[in-house]
Design a protein around this motif. Structure first.
Motif, mmCIF file in Angstrom:
data_model
loop_
_atom_site.group_PDB
_atom_site.id
_atom_site.type_symbol
_atom_site.label_atom_id
_atom_site.label_comp_id
_atom_site.label_asym_id
_atom_site.label_seq_id
_atom_site.Cartn_x
_atom_site.Cartn_y
_atom_site.Cartn_z
ATOM 1 N N LYS A 1 0.780 -1.036 -0.026
ATOM 2 C CA LYS A 1 -0.060 0.048 -0.229
ATOM 3 C C LYS A 1 0.861 1.143 -0.012
ATOM 4 C CE LYS A 1 -3.998 -1.670 2.571
ATOM 5 N NZ LYS A 1 -4.813 -1.230 3.966
ATOM 6 N N LYS A 2 0.913 1.850 -1.324
ATOM 7 C CA LYS A 2 1.905 3.081 -1.209
ATOM 8 C C LYS A 2 1.245 4.596 -0.516
ATOM 9 C CE LYS A 2 4.221 1.575 -5.276
ATOM 10 N NZ LYS A 2 4.814 1.714 -6.598
ATOM 11 N N ASP A 3 -0.008 4.318 -0.163
ATOM 12 C CA ASP A 3 -0.562 5.262 0.521
ATOM 13 C C ASP A 3 -0.951 5.115 1.995
ATOM 14 O OD1 ASP A 3 -2.631 3.632 -0.079
ATOM 15 O OD2 ASP A 3 -3.927 5.222 -0.874
ATOM 16 N N GLY A 4 -0.428 3.860 2.452
ATOM 17 C CA GLY A 4 -0.750 3.636 3.789
ATOM 18 C C GLY A 4 0.268 4.295 4.796
ATOM 19 N N SER A 5 -0.219 3.956 5.921
ATOM 20 C CA SER A 5 0.261 4.460 7.166
ATOM 21 C C SER A 5 1.858 3.929 7.591
ATOM 22 C CB SER A 5 -0.563 4.840 8.360
ATOM 23 O OG SER A 5 -0.792 3.361 8.680
ATOM 24 N N ILE A 6 1.832 2.761 6.987
ATOM 25 C CA ILE A 6 3.002 1.801 7.360
ATOM 26 C C ILE A 6 3.924 1.996 6.172
ATOM 27 C CG2 ILE A 6 4.098 -0.305 7.640
ATOM 28 C CD1 ILE A 6 1.163 -1.084 9.032
ATOM 29 N N SER A 7 5.425 2.268 6.597
ATOM 30 C CA SER A 7 6.266 2.684 5.507
ATOM 31 C C SER A 7 6.400 1.438 4.684
ATOM 32 C CB SER A 7 7.549 2.951 6.229
ATOM 33 O OG SER A 7 8.104 1.670 6.827
ATOM 34 N N GLN B 1 6.488 -2.759 5.317
ATOM 35 C CA GLN B 1 5.382 -3.620 4.689
ATOM 36 C C GLN B 1 6.125 -4.687 4.063
ATOM 37 O OE1 GLN B 1 2.126 -1.824 2.505
ATOM 38 N NE2 GLN B 1 3.112 0.063 3.199
#
Length: 151
Positions: free
Chosen positions: A8-14, A18
């Motif tokens: 997920k490129k827009d996630g909260s985890i770097s 991931q």
């Protein structure tokens, strides 16, 4: 073998975390077998359209934690899990986590910058600094002996 993690490129985890979690979980659950070669940094970065630094950071974390090993000019290979990691991987993800509560009599704060100035032995520290600076200048700025002799 085709390894294509979903990132997920827009996630909260770097992104590197991931990627690291993906490979760690695949190894822990036995989907990546011992001896399997991971995709090259360049190949995976192109496939996922992310930077090579991101892939390399994730891979370095896997190496540091003993999930994979780097073989020079060959790549990264999955290692056999040690007994502790085998037990950890068998535990359900939703298992309650136990937390240790430190004994307040033995708590030491190692955080940088939080010095209790009223308890710091400033005179002793100054004496040690002055004593160190009195040594020949070369010794002050070198690393010292490469091998220590234990007595």
């Amino acid at each position: 073998m085709n390894l294509t993690p979903f990132i997920k490129k827009d996630g909260s985890i770097s992104l590197y975390l991931q990627l690291y979690h993906y490979f760690r979980d695949e190894i822990e659950h036995g989907r990546l077998k011992v001896g399997i070669k991971l995709p090259s940094i360049r190949q995976l970065s192109q496939t996922l359209n992310i930077s090579r630094n991101t892939v390399e950071t994730a891979y370095q974390q896997l190496v540091a934690e003993g999930y994979v090993e780097s073989k020079e000019k060959s790549g990264l290979y999955v290692l056999e899990l040690d007994d502790f990691r085998k037990e950890q991987s068998k535990m359900p993800k939703d298992a309650p986590k136990t937390t240790l509560r430190p004994d307040p009599r033995h708590v030491i704060d190692f955080q940088y910058g939080d010095i209790e100035l009223d308890r710091f032995p400033l005179k002793v520290w100054k004496k040690c600094v002055v004593e160190a600076m009195e040594n020949p200048i070369q010794e002050v700025f070198s690393y010292g002996e490469k091998q220590a002799i234990l007595v």
